[in-house]
Design a protein around this motif. Structure first.
Motif: not given
Length: 457
Positions: A63-65, A75-76, A83-84, A155-157
């Protein structure tokens, strides 16, 4: 979105996510507390809260990407609340087909205004509207040129975990693990040992009638996967101790432990909470052996006691004890020692997604050192000829295979085959040698490691 009782479900999700970012409580516990507090909500509202909370947590990196493609401010660097809100809106737009994009955008803007960020509601609206328009044209990292980044985003890892698994397992297995961790994990139950065949059939029929839809697990005959598991405690048979909630990987620890010992009069579980393995072992040893379950605090041993009472066990003793502290009275006392030790938890990311954001390379080293302290004590408790079973719920060779090799090299123990306690589908040259690494996406369990040792003499 407000419920009939006037509760804004998205506001509840936002509060959970904000609290989760502080890193003091796991998201699964925060979510449970909210669902318990608002238990009066309609099932669809609770399902929405659960899906959105877990989804945003699970897909945070992805999501941030994506958001970074539509926002000049990464977002950071956004305010935590903004952000949320953006993550929540993006998840609904990308993954929740039953939510109109307009609703995802409008509700995020309303929440920004309600939480006193009126000056940023235009920013929130602009980013989410742009994503909605362009979501079919998203550009992802190049898999061939940037394989680590591609796996991390898709895969959000975290990239460092991806690199570790690539080094240990290679690209094909790593991608299967990553995909497996994103698959829905069914709740698995273990039918009580005392049930007759007729009682088992009757219980399964009752679970089917109430919509739980139990499906037989391929590894163990008494294990069943529940297709619908909301409110497990209210299911038929739970209060009467006719089944326990337990992943099959955990059940296999007991299978390996009790298979490995020719005779078991006394089994010691040194890090037992919430008690799944200890309760399982006590059921198996009913009438011929006893179990002592230990953990570090009364709150933890209270969980064991609750399960033991519900399952109606009389041969299970419970004791508060810090496993890092040697117990001279227990030296050479146990036929079997279960050492399911604190670990990084990478194998259960599919159930507790925020683990992957909390763990660090440094914490892996710290927990490996803690494991060695506990194993040093545990070795003393095993009788000559007795068994020690070491297990973790992680996927990290430093905590698993290398830890088992260290133990065998430094103590009077030898690895012994696990094949007597494993189903045919899990037997291989590693299990014959005394170790088994279960992997999400490859095996039908959580990520888990088991090693069995016999004490010489």
């Amino acid at each position: 979105m407000k419920t009939e009782s006037g509760i804004n479900t998205r506001a509840l999700v936002l509060d959970i996510l904000l609290e989760m970012e502080k890193g003091q409580e796991y998201g699964s516990l925060l979510l449970k507390n909210v669902l318990d507090k608002y238990d009066y909500l309609e099932s669809r509202d609770k399902a929405f809260i659960k899906r959105l909370t877990e989804g945003v947590t699970e897909r945070r990196i992805q999501l941030d990407y994506v958001l970074g493609r539509f926002s000049k401010t990464p977002p950071a660097k956004c305010k935590p609340l903004i952000r949320n809100l953006l993550r929540m809106g993006a998840y609904q737009i990308l993954f929740m087909d039953n939510v109109p994009d307009s609703a995802a955008c409008n509700e995020a803007v309303k929440l920004a205004e309600k939480r006193h960020f009126q000056q940023l509601k235009g920013f929130v609206n602009g980013v989410l509207r742009s994503l909605s328009r362009e979501k079919e044209k998203l550009v992802w990292p190049d898999k061939k040129k940037e394989p680590v980044l591609w796996l991390s985003v898709m895969y959000s890892m975290p990239e460092w975990i991806v690199r570790m698994w690539l080094a240990d397992y290679g690209p094909e297995t790593t991608e299967k693990i990553l995909a497996g961790l994103l698959e829905p994990r069914p709740v698995t139950i273990r039918l009580a040992e005392r049930l007759t065949e007729e009682e088992r059939k009757e219980l399964l029929a009752r679970l089917e009638e109430c919509g739980a839809s139990p499906a037989a697990h391929p590894y163990l005959p008494y294990a069943y996967m529940l297709q619908k598991s909301d409110g497990v405690a209210s299911l038929p048979g739970f209060a009467q101790g006719m089944f326990a909630v337990q992943d099959v990987s955990s059940m296999l620890v007991t299978e390996c432990a009790l298979d490995a010992a020719q005779k078991t009069d006394f089994l010691l579980d040194i890090c037992a909470a919430p008690g799944g393995k200890a309760v399982h072992a006590a059921e198996r040893l009913a009438g011929r052996g006893r179990v002592e379950a230990r953990d570090i605090s009364e709150s933890k041993t209270g969980l064991i006691l609750e399960n033991a009472r519900r399952m109606g066990l009389s041969n299970l003793e419970i004791k508060v004890w810090d496993a890092t502290v040697p117990d001279e009275k227990m030296k050479g006392a146990a036929d079997v020692v279960l050492a399911d030790l604190p670990c990084s938890g990478l194998g259960v990311i599919g159930r507790k997604a925020d683990i992957k954001y909390r763990v660090t390379p440094e914490s892996l080293q710290e927990v490996a050192a803690l494991q060695r302290r506990i194993l040093t004590n545990a070795a003393e408790y095993v009788k000559p000829g007795g068994t020690l079973v070491y297990s973790t719920c992680t996927i990290n060779k430093e905590e698993n295979e290398r830890q088992a090799a260290w133990f065998a090299d430094n103590f009077p123990f030898s690895l012994r085959s696990l094949d007597g306690g494993l189903p045919e589908a899990l037997k291989n040259k590693e299990s014959k040698a005394g170790m088994c690494q279960l992997l999400p996406g490859i095996h039908k369990t959580d990520g888990f490691f088991i090693a069995a040792f016999v004490r010489e003499g």
